[in-house]
Each structure stands twice: as structure tokens, then as C-alpha cells.
Scaffold this motif. Structure first.
Motif, PDB file in Angstrom:
ATOM      1  N   VAL A  10       0.856  -1.183   0.000  1.00 14.55           N
ATOM      2  CA  VAL A  10       0.000   0.000   0.000  1.00 14.55           C
ATOM      3  C   VAL A  10       0.894   1.237   0.000  1.00 14.55           C
ATOM      4  O   VAL A  10       1.730   1.413   0.892  1.00 14.55           O
ATOM      5  CB  VAL A  10      -0.942   0.016   1.221  1.00 14.55           C
ATOM      6  CG1 VAL A  10      -1.851   1.246   1.169  1.00 14.55           C
ATOM      7  CG2 VAL A  10      -1.780  -1.255   1.260  1.00 14.55           C
ATOM      8  N   LEU A  11       0.725   2.081  -1.010  1.00 15.35           N
ATOM      9  CA  LEU A  11       1.566   3.265  -1.151  1.00 15.35           C
ATOM     10  C   LEU A  11       1.070   4.399  -0.262  1.00 15.35           C
ATOM     11  O   LEU A  11      -0.040   4.359   0.276  1.00 15.35           O
ATOM     12  CB  LEU A  11       1.592   3.700  -2.615  1.00 15.35           C
ATOM     13  CG  LEU A  11       2.119   2.654  -3.607  1.00 15.35           C
ATOM     14  CD1 LEU A  11       2.043   3.198  -5.023  1.00 15.35           C
ATOM     15  CD2 LEU A  11       3.535   2.243  -3.263  1.00 15.35           C
ATOM     16  N   ASP A  12       1.886   5.412  -0.138  1.00 15.04           N
ATOM     17  CA  ASP A  12       1.538   6.535   0.725  1.00 15.04           C
ATOM     18  C   ASP A  12       0.249   7.227   0.304  1.00 15.04           C
ATOM     19  O   ASP A  12      -0.450   7.804   1.134  1.00 15.04           O
ATOM     20  CB  ASP A  12       2.683   7.567   0.745  1.00 15.04           C
ATOM     21  CG  ASP A  12       3.854   7.113   1.613  1.00 15.04           C
ATOM     22  OD1 ASP A  12       3.702   6.101   2.333  1.00 15.04           O
ATOM     23  OD2 ASP A  12       4.920   7.759   1.570  1.00 15.04           O
ATOM     24  N   ASP A  13      -0.071   7.180  -1.008  1.00 14.56           N
ATOM     25  CA  ASP A  13      -1.300   7.833  -1.466  1.00 14.56           C
ATOM     26  C   ASP A  13      -2.525   6.928  -1.337  1.00 14.56           C
ATOM     27  O   ASP A  13      -3.620   7.301  -1.753  1.00 14.56           O
ATOM     28  CB  ASP A  13      -1.146   8.332  -2.906  1.00 14.56           C
ATOM     29  CG  ASP A  13      -0.900   7.207  -3.901  1.00 14.56           C
ATOM     30  OD1 ASP A  13      -1.046   6.018  -3.533  1.00 14.56           O
ATOM     31  OD2 ASP A  13      -0.555   7.510  -5.065  1.00 14.56           O
ATOM     32  N   GLY A  14      -2.342   5.739  -0.773  1.00 11.27           N
ATOM     33  CA  GLY A  14      -3.468   4.841  -0.535  1.00 11.27           C
ATOM     34  C   GLY A  14      -3.731   3.841  -1.636  1.00 11.27           C
ATOM     35  O   GLY A  14      -4.550   2.934  -1.457  1.00 11.27           O
ATOM     36  N   THR A  15      -3.077   3.964  -2.790  1.00 16.26           N
ATOM     37  CA  THR A  15      -3.244   2.963  -3.839  1.00 16.26           C
ATOM     38  C   THR A  15      -2.371   1.752  -3.525  1.00 16.26           C
ATOM     39  O   THR A  15      -1.486   1.794  -2.668  1.00 16.26           O
ATOM     40  CB  THR A  15      -2.902   3.540  -5.218  1.00 16.26           C
ATOM     41  OG1 THR A  15      -1.535   4.004  -5.207  1.00 16.26           O
ATOM     42  CG2 THR A  15      -3.819   4.703  -5.555  1.00 16.26           C
TER      43      THR A  15
END
Length: 396
Positions: free
Chosen positions: A86-91
Motif C-alpha cells: 500500500v503506497l503513501d497515497d493509498g493505492t
């Protein structure tokens, strides 16, 4: 709920002879892809972005956490998925073992390929396995690097690629080898990778069907490795080499609780699967022992299960609660710890409801789960395999 059953990567320079000598003396590319597919479940709603996504695996949250209900589908119809980030932007990014694809999932639950790792040689349990992302400290989207553990025709290795573009239009840049020469086989390839709270890259390897290699400090098999992001032995490693711990059969999960303790899940042979507290230089006994023993040379596991109860894979942590994905056990184990000790009894979550669970990841107040029913060992139902999500709340 009840489940229905219905190339050209440049080689990393060889390890210096001095390092190999120290070990022996010790006792102890990518082809970019575009296009996408709508893998949303029919009743899908927009996936909520986690309230926070920690940039390090250790957080300052309250001690123990609980799911609020059953996991819900975010994306369906993956093909032999193995790891989710899970990336920092939520994707999210998901790896698929057999075809070597890395897929991006956006906030609307749409999945699209961002690239394929051409070197992937999927044989048995090998292929494209664990992935991890090292995101930059500024807002430059192209500052992120995707690391991947991949089985090739010759070995297991970790490669890294620039993660280019913005959410919904990401792609993988050229690849370079971080570490190679990890023994491979049809079974026991390990494959989980993760960045620790110290910023170092931890790599879980299997014994590759050669049990004695796990006790050989000169072999990369049957170990947990600790590397700099560039692939060198991390400062402070106990042997001055890549090796951080040894005596492992097939480590499948790595996670840190909020107190900074590293935990690893491990497949046993016939009798005992394990959850281990990992210590620098620790020897976990394989193949001399399986499970706990009275031999003081080896560190005993915190928990053992029968393979029918667990076959543990990915591990996630929120506060001082661990969530361990179970493949053959078809459940998620919820485990509370304090100062490295077990608190209470492990709790089996959703037994038999999800099928085989390959990976577990915590991001903010959400637990993400990845099923693995299409790998030839599960009973694939309509919609498998799935990326699922459930919200976590503090106990009490």
C-alpha cells in the motif's frame, strides 16, 4: 461470510572474497505494459483511503487492535497473486507469481498492469514473489523504487526499478540487481522482502530443498538477510555479511511491532509451523530441530501450529498485534504480544471463509489481505483471487 467453491538486468557485482572468507571462518526487464482491466466486484464502492499510511513499519498506536467485521472485496480475479504493497497515497501494488506482472489498484478499485519482470521463471513455488516500495522523502513521484524478489532460471534475486508516473498511470523503469545468487528450487524459495524501521532491506530466503544450507553461514539459503537499499551488507550485521539470522526452513512473512521487534512466519516440514521473534545472529534450528527444543544453541519459536492450522505466509502488525495469513489453515491468526512475549491466546479470524490467505499488510487503520486460491493448491471460487480490506480499531 461463507465461501462458495464454485532481461537484460545487469548483474550485481560479486560479493568480495573477503566477505566470503569471513563467512567461512565464522562459526556461526522489464517490459512496460499499459492497459487495464476492471476487476472490481459487482457491488464495489469506492475504496476509502486509509486515514494514515505509515512510512515505516513501526507506529506509535495503542497496544492491541481488532478488526471491525469481515473483510470486503476491493479487487477480484487476480491470477496467483503473492504480495501487496500500500503506497503513501493509498493505492496498492500487487505482484502475480506466475506471469511476473505488477498491477496497480487505484482508489476506484481498478487494476492495471504497470509492468512485467521478464526474468521471472515460475516453477513450482517460484516466480515473482515479494515486493516492497521505498518512497522518497519529497513529493517527487519518480523518487520511489520498487523492489522485487524473483525466481529466475538460475537463482533467486532481488531487483529494483524506478516507479515512475502518478497514481493511475504508473510504470516501471529499467531494473538493476540488488542481490543475486540466492539458491532456488521448485520449493522453499522464501521470497518476502520488507524495509525495516532502520531503513534497511530485509530479505527472507528458503533452504531451496537443501536443509543443511540453512546452517551454513556462507550460504544465502535458509536465512533472513539485512541489506542496505543498494544491496550491500547492512552496517552492524552480526557476521559482517548479508546474513542477519540463520537456521530457517522457509520464511514467508516479516513484520515489526511498535516496540521495534521483528517477527517472521515460517513453514515447518511435517509437524510445526512457527512464528519467531528474530534476533540479530539468532539460529532458529532448522534442520536440526523443527519447532521448540531444549537445545540452547537455538531460539525457540513464540508460537507453533500444525500445518493444517496455519501454513503461515504474510505477517502484518498494528501496534503490538500481529496478523498472520494462513494458507492451508485458511484463516488469519490474530496475536497480541508485549515486550516480545505472547499475551493471551492466538485467535483464528474468519476460518474457512476466505480460502487460502497469502499476504497481510497494515496501512493506517486498515488490514489488507490477499488470497491465494488460484495457485493449484486451493479451491478457487468465482472471483478468486481477491484483494480484501477490513478496518482495525484499538481494543477497548
Amino acid at each position: 461470510m461463507t465461501r462458495s467453491t464454485g532481461t537484460g538486468i545487469p548483474a550485481r557485482r560479486s560479493r568480495p572474497a573477503a566477505v566470503a572468507g569471513a563467512l567461512l571462518a565464522s562459526t556461526l526487464l522489464l517490459s512496460a505494459c499499459t492497459g487495464g482491466a476492471d476487476r472490481r466486484p459487482p457491488d464495489h464502492e469506492a475504496t476509502p483511503t486509509p486515514d494514515e499510511t505509515p512510512t515505516a513499519p513501526v507506529d506509535a498506536s495503542p497496544g492491541w487492535w481488532r478488526p471491525t467485521g469481515s473483510p470486503i472485496d476491493v479487487v477480484t480475479q487476480f491470477e496467483v497473486p503473492w504480495s501487496v504493497v500500500v503506497l503513501d497515497d493509498g493505492t496498492q501494488l500487487v505482484s502475480q507469481r506466475d506471469d511476473g506482472a505488477v498491477l496497480e489498484v487505484d482508489a476506484d478499485g481498478l487494476a492495471r498492469a504497470v509492468g512485467e519482470i521478464d526474468l521471472t521463471a515460475a516453477v513450482g513455488e517460484g516466480g515473482l514473489l515479494g515486493i516492497a516500495v521505498r518512497e522518497g522523502e519529497d513529493e517527487d513521484e519518480d523518487d520511489a523504487l520498487l523492489y522485487a524478489y524473483v525466481t529466475t532460471a538460475d537463482d533467486n534475486r532481488v531487483v529494483r526499478m524506478q516507479l515512475e508516473g502518478e497514481a493511475g498511470d504508473r510504470r516501471l523503469g529499467g531494473a538493476e540487481v540488488v542481490i543475486d545468487g540466492i539458491p532456488r528450487d521448485r520449493v522453499h524459495n522464501g521470497g518476502r522482502i520488507a524495509f525495516g524501521p532502520d531503513g534497511m532491506l530485509y530479505v527472507a530466503t528458503g533452504d531451496a530443498g537443501e536443509p543443511d544450507a540453512a546452517q551454513d553461514p556462507a550460504s544465502l539459503a535458509g536465512k533472513i538477510l539485512r541489506l542496505t537499499p543498494e544491496g550491500e551488507p547492512a552496517p552492524g550485521n552480526p557476521l559482517g555479511s548479508e546474513v542477519y539470522s540463520l537456521g530457517h526452513r522457509n520464511v514467508q512473512g516479516l513484520a515489526w511491532t511498535q516496540d521495534g521487534i521483528l517477527w517472521a512466519s515460517e513453514f515447518g516440514q511435517d509437524r510445526f509451523d512457527e512464528l519467531n521473534r528474530i534476533e540479530a545472529g539468532g539460529n532458529y534450528g532448522w534442520p536440526v530441530v523443527e519447532g521448540a527444543s531444549d537445545d540452547e544453541r537455538f531460539i525457540a519459536p513464540l508460537i507453533t501450529w500444525t500445518p493444517e492450522e496455519a501454513s503461515p505466509s504474510g505477517v502484518a502488525a498494528r501496534g503490538n498485534t500481529l496478523f498472520v495469513a494462513g494458507l492451508r489453515g485458511e484463516r488469519v491468526w490474530q496475536i497480541d504480544v508485549d515486550a516480545g512475549a505472547l499475551v493471551g491466546e492466538p485467535v483464528a479470524l474468519w476460518p474457512g471463509e476466505l480460502g487460502r490467505v497469502r499476504d497481510a499488510v497494515v496501512a493506517g487503520d486498515a488490514l489488507w489481505l490477499l488470497t491465494n486460491n488460484t495457485d493449484g493448491r486451493g479451491n478457487a471460487a468465482a472471483g478468486d483471487d481477491r484483494l480484501m480490506r477490513v478496518t482495525l480499531v484499538p481494543e477497548g
